[in-house]
Design a protein around this motif. Structure first.
Motif, PDB file in Angstrom:
ATOM      1  N   ARG A  90      45.993-136.415 -57.157  1.00 35.75           N
ATOM      2  CA  ARG A  90      46.437-137.698 -56.622  1.00 35.75           C
ATOM      3  C   ARG A  90      45.468-138.771 -57.101  1.00 35.75           C
ATOM      4  O   ARG A  90      44.266-138.581 -57.086  1.00 35.75           O
ATOM      5  CB  ARG A  90      46.438-137.628 -55.093  1.00 35.75           C
ATOM      6  CG  ARG A  90      46.941-138.873 -54.431  1.00 35.75           C
ATOM      7  CD  ARG A  90      46.955-138.690 -52.916  1.00 35.75           C
ATOM      8  NE  ARG A  90      47.737-139.713 -52.271  1.00 35.75           N
ATOM      9  CZ  ARG A  90      47.259-140.899 -51.916  1.00 35.75           C
ATOM     10  NH1 ARG A  90      45.998-141.192 -52.132  1.00 35.75           N
ATOM     11  NH2 ARG A  90      48.041-141.790 -51.340  1.00 35.75           N
ATOM     12  N   CYS A 130      44.913-142.786 -59.532  1.00 32.15           N
ATOM     13  CA  CYS A 130      45.320-143.755 -60.539  1.00 32.15           C
ATOM     14  C   CYS A 130      44.807-143.342 -61.915  1.00 32.15           C
ATOM     15  O   CYS A 130      43.660-142.915 -62.048  1.00 32.15           O
ATOM     16  CB  CYS A 130      44.765-145.132 -60.153  1.00 32.15           C
ATOM     17  SG  CYS A 130      45.306-146.458 -61.235  1.00 32.15           S
ATOM     18  N   ALA A 160      55.731-134.910 -56.490  1.00 31.98           N
ATOM     19  CA  ALA A 160      55.220-136.196 -56.006  1.00 31.98           C
ATOM     20  C   ALA A 160      55.820-137.347 -56.809  1.00 31.98           C
ATOM     21  O   ALA A 160      56.167-137.190 -57.978  1.00 31.98           O
ATOM     22  CB  ALA A 160      53.701-136.229 -56.124  1.00 31.98           C
ATOM     23  N   THR A 161      55.924-138.501 -56.185  1.00 33.45           N
ATOM     24  CA  THR A 161      56.387-139.707 -56.871  1.00 33.45           C
ATOM     25  C   THR A 161      55.257-140.274 -57.720  1.00 33.45           C
ATOM     26  O   THR A 161      54.094-140.222 -57.332  1.00 33.45           O
ATOM     27  CB  THR A 161      56.842-140.754 -55.840  1.00 33.45           C
ATOM     28  OG1 THR A 161      57.906-140.196 -55.074  1.00 33.45           O
ATOM     29  CG2 THR A 161      57.321-142.029 -56.503  1.00 33.45           C
ATOM     30  N   ASP A 164      54.083-143.829 -59.554  1.00 29.10           N
ATOM     31  CA  ASP A 164      54.323-145.268 -59.614  1.00 29.10           C
ATOM     32  C   ASP A 164      53.620-145.853 -60.833  1.00 29.10           C
ATOM     33  O   ASP A 164      52.433-145.589 -61.045  1.00 29.10           O
ATOM     34  CB  ASP A 164      53.791-145.959 -58.353  1.00 29.10           C
ATOM     35  CG  ASP A 164      54.509-145.500 -57.097  1.00 29.10           C
ATOM     36  OD1 ASP A 164      55.713-145.210 -57.174  1.00 29.10           O
ATOM     37  OD2 ASP A 164      53.860-145.444 -56.027  1.00 29.10           O
ATOM     38  N   CYS A 186      45.939-149.590 -61.398  1.00 32.88           N
ATOM     39  CA  CYS A 186      47.067-149.607 -60.447  1.00 32.88           C
ATOM     40  C   CYS A 186      47.158-150.923 -59.683  1.00 32.88           C
ATOM     41  O   CYS A 186      47.426-150.948 -58.485  1.00 32.88           O
ATOM     42  CB  CYS A 186      46.997-148.396 -59.512  1.00 32.88           C
ATOM     43  SG  CYS A 186      47.163-146.843 -60.429  1.00 32.88           S
ATOM     44  N   SER A 205      59.019-146.722 -59.999  1.00 34.36           N
ATOM     45  CA  SER A 205      58.682-145.491 -59.278  1.00 34.36           C
ATOM     46  C   SER A 205      59.515-144.380 -59.887  1.00 34.36           C
ATOM     47  O   SER A 205      60.738-144.515 -60.003  1.00 34.36           O
ATOM     48  CB  SER A 205      58.999-145.615 -57.790  1.00 34.36           C
ATOM     49  OG  SER A 205      58.058-146.429 -57.149  1.00 34.36           O
ATOM     50  N   PHE A 264      50.112-144.227 -60.803  1.00 36.72           N
ATOM     51  CA  PHE A 264      49.521-143.592 -59.629  1.00 36.72           C
ATOM     52  C   PHE A 264      50.346-142.376 -59.245  1.00 36.72           C
ATOM     53  O   PHE A 264      51.555-142.478 -59.044  1.00 36.72           O
ATOM     54  CB  PHE A 264      49.460-144.567 -58.451  1.00 36.72           C
ATOM     55  CG  PHE A 264      48.623-144.066 -57.316  1.00 36.72           C
ATOM     56  CD1 PHE A 264      47.271-144.351 -57.276  1.00 36.72           C
ATOM     57  CD2 PHE A 264      49.169-143.292 -56.309  1.00 36.72           C
ATOM     58  CE1 PHE A 264      46.473-143.890 -56.236  1.00 36.72           C
ATOM     59  CE2 PHE A 264      48.382-142.813 -55.274  1.00 36.72           C
ATOM     60  CZ  PHE A 264      47.037-143.112 -55.240  1.00 36.72           C
ATOM     61  N   ASN A 269      51.229-139.970 -56.440  1.00 33.81           N
ATOM     62  CA  ASN A 269      51.163-139.996 -54.969  1.00 33.81           C
ATOM     63  C   ASN A 269      50.992-138.609 -54.381  1.00 33.81           C
ATOM     64  O   ASN A 269      51.361-137.641 -54.913  1.00 33.81           O
ATOM     65  CB  ASN A 269      52.433-140.630 -54.406  1.00 33.81           C
ATOM     66  CG  ASN A 269      52.477-142.114 -54.708  1.00 33.81           C
ATOM     67  OD1 ASN A 269      51.696-142.884 -54.207  1.00 33.81           O
ATOM     68  ND2 ASN A 269      53.383-142.498 -55.581  1.00 33.81           N
TER      69      ASN A 269
END
Length: 93
Positions: free
Chosen positions: A42, A44, A59-60, A62, A69, A76, A91, A93
């Protein structure tokens, strides 16, 4: 009495640490501009624009218009999806 207070304090501190949630990695493979990352942590990451993201994780991801970031959220990318967009950082998530 001091030992009892110290023991209670130590026990409380241990409980707080045990409940702290560690940073988790996304499970799966994230492909950014053709480079695969297995179970990315997780956080940036820098990239160059335009960027192609293939998100095969849980995970999403972005994508942002500026480094670190910052700036506008450009896109997304949900788990199982791919996207090409402008952006200089992303990023997980």
């Amino acid at each position: 009495m001091r030992r009892r207070i110290a023991a209670v304090g130590l026990l409380a501190a241990t409980g707080v640490l045990a409940l702290a949630v560690p940073a988790q990695a996304a499970t799966g493979v994230l492909v950014v501009d053709g480079v695969a990352q297995h179970n990315p942590a997780r956080g940036c990451y820098p990239t160059v624009s335009p960027v192609v993201v293939e998100n095969l994780t849980d995970a999403t991801v972005d994508v942002y218009s500026a480094p670190n970031c910052q700036g506008t959220l450009m896109r997304s990318v949900a788990p199982g999806m791919s996207a090409a967009t402008l952006g200089f950082s992303y990023f997980v998530n």
